[in-house]
Design a protein around this motif. Sequence first.
Motif, PDB file in Angstrom:
ATOM      1  N   GLU A   1      13.790   2.443  -2.770  1.00  0.00           N
ATOM      2  CA  GLU A   1      13.581   2.209  -1.340  1.00  0.00           C
ATOM      3  C   GLU A   1      12.360   1.325  -1.101  1.00  0.00           C
ATOM      4  O   GLU A   1      12.378   0.419  -0.261  1.00  0.00           O
ATOM      5  N   ILE A   2      11.282   1.603  -1.833  1.00  0.00           N
ATOM      6  CA  ILE A   2      10.074   0.795  -1.678  1.00  0.00           C
ATOM      7  C   ILE A   2      10.335  -0.641  -2.102  1.00  0.00           C
ATOM      8  O   ILE A   2       9.963  -1.595  -1.403  1.00  0.00           O
TER       9      ILE A   2
ATOM     10  N   GLY B   1      12.712  -7.092   1.501  1.00  0.00           N
ATOM     11  CA  GLY B   1      12.978  -7.429   2.902  1.00  0.00           C
ATOM     12  C   GLY B   1      11.845  -8.215   3.530  1.00  0.00           C
ATOM     13  O   GLY B   1      12.077  -9.161   4.294  1.00  0.00           O
ATOM     14  N   VAL B   2      10.599  -7.856   3.214  1.00  0.00           N
ATOM     15  CA  VAL B   2       9.451  -8.585   3.742  1.00  0.00           C
ATOM     16  C   VAL B   2       9.398  -9.992   3.158  1.00  0.00           C
ATOM     17  O   VAL B   2       9.141 -10.969   3.870  1.00  0.00           O
ATOM     18  N   LEU B   3       9.666 -10.110   1.865  1.00  0.00           N
ATOM     19  CA  LEU B   3       9.662 -11.427   1.221  1.00  0.00           C
ATOM     20  C   LEU B   3      10.730 -12.340   1.822  1.00  0.00           C
ATOM     21  O   LEU B   3      10.510 -13.548   1.976  1.00  0.00           O
ATOM     22  N   GLU B   4      11.876 -11.786   2.172  1.00  0.00           N
ATOM     23  CA  GLU B   4      12.957 -12.583   2.761  1.00  0.00           C
ATOM     24  C   GLU B   4      12.563 -13.143   4.115  1.00  0.00           C
ATOM     25  O   GLU B   4      13.097 -14.173   4.551  1.00  0.00           O
TER      26      GLU B   4
ATOM     27  N   VAL C   1       8.300   6.194   2.943  1.00  0.00           N
ATOM     28  CA  VAL C   1       8.420   6.620   1.543  1.00  0.00           C
ATOM     29  C   VAL C   1       7.054   6.484   0.898  1.00  0.00           C
ATOM     30  O   VAL C   1       6.402   5.445   1.024  1.00  0.00           O
ATOM     31  N   GLY C   2       6.608   7.532   0.250  1.00  0.00           N
ATOM     32  CA  GLY C   2       5.321   7.507  -0.433  1.00  0.00           C
ATOM     33  C   GLY C   2       5.237   8.645  -1.424  1.00  0.00           C
ATOM     34  O   GLY C   2       6.259   9.164  -1.891  1.00  0.00           O
ATOM     35  N   GLY C   3       4.032   9.051  -1.733  1.00  0.00           N
ATOM     36  CA  GLY C   3       3.843  10.102  -2.725  1.00  0.00           C
ATOM     37  C   GLY C   3       4.538  11.401  -2.381  1.00  0.00           C
ATOM     38  O   GLY C   3       5.055  12.100  -3.270  1.00  0.00           O
TER      39      GLY C   3
ATOM     40  N   ASP D   1       0.843  -1.193   0.000  1.00  0.00           N
ATOM     41  CA  ASP D   1       0.000   0.000   0.000  1.00  0.00           C
ATOM     42  C   ASP D   1       0.878   1.243   0.000  1.00  0.00           C
ATOM     43  O   ASP D   1       1.483   1.586   1.013  1.00  0.00           O
ATOM     44  N   VAL D   2       0.944   1.916  -1.165  1.00  0.00           N
ATOM     45  CA  VAL D   2       1.809   3.089  -1.322  1.00  0.00           C
ATOM     46  C   VAL D   2       0.969   4.342  -1.101  1.00  0.00           C
ATOM     47  O   VAL D   2       0.241   4.789  -1.989  1.00  0.00           O
ATOM     48  N   GLY D   3       1.054   4.901   0.099  1.00  0.00           N
ATOM     49  CA  GLY D   3       0.273   6.079   0.444  1.00  0.00           C
ATOM     50  C   GLY D   3       1.044   7.362   0.235  1.00  0.00           C
ATOM     51  O   GLY D   3       2.083   7.397  -0.439  1.00  0.00           O
TER      52      GLY D   3
END
Length: 340
Positions: free
Chosen positions: A256-257, A263-266, A179-181, A155-157
């Motif tokens: 960065e995103i 990192g989450v997948l790892e 990091v986002g919009g 979710d890219v806010g």
Amino acid sequence: MLGLSVDIGIDLGTANTRVYIKGKGIVISEPSVVAVDGETRKVLAVGGEARRMIGRTPGSILAIRPMKDGVIADYEITEAMLRYFINRACGRRVLIRPRVIICIPSRVTGVHKRAVLEAASQSGARQTFLVEEPMAAAIGAGLNIWEPSGHMVVDVGGGTTDIAVISLGGIVVADSCAVGGDKFDESIIRYVRREHNLMIGERTAEDIKIRIGSACPGSPTETAEIRGRDFVTGLPKILNLSSEEACEALSEPVNEIINSVKGVLERTPPELAADIVDRGIVSTGGGALLNGFVKRMSEEIGIPVHVAEDPMNCVIMGASKIFGSPEVLKNSLVAGTKFV
């Protein structure tokens, strides 16, 4: 005539706030901006009217974004903004104060959770629930989060990107990066100043991002005329910016995103990772609409990435669905949340 209590869902975003009322749908979608008097701190405008003042106010008026990187940066102004939106959504003539669900980024601290709860209570909420944004986004995107298999949501806010792997109605692995919009806009501002000695404002940078911004090098070349102030002479200046330059400006926050997703997948259990490979990743939020973003992420990670239907409203629509099921409401709450 006095009305009965209403159920309100609030996506309290860094860039925009959306408000849902059960039975009516999304009734408010406005920028998270408040204009105040610089001396008395009296609120002069909220939402779209306040946003139009950014960069154009006299010294006596401040246009403030009370949310920073997904958390409350100015408690007093956030409370005033929440009170304004709640009163505008349900009106002042209600018999019972409303129940409110507020969507917050994952991995926020207990201090920030308490600040949101207190702000909502002071703004007129009878009961306040906090729901993590990636959970709400997954529900709003139509994912069956209750089955024993893995779903991944990015979710890219405006202020943060929330990433989560969800299974059996709970978040298994999650991360939230600042990091986002807004960071996209800031990167464009820095690039234009560094490469062209031109100072531009937030609204101009956002316009560039929407018109010619891209996350994928090699996209068809486009240009946009931008206006700003020459950093050397101090005089107004016009130049044409290409989509290749916009892509270069956006490369750092996009990377960065993607690194956070990796990192989450790892850290994802192998069985759930296998499910994600089969199903792909679902991207939500306004940042998912950046040209070439999901294509770039898919190429870098090696897993299909899909943009949800109506990505900008997935979080608030997820909150609306949570109201419809007491069991979902109970199980989707952030641990430690209390009724107020």
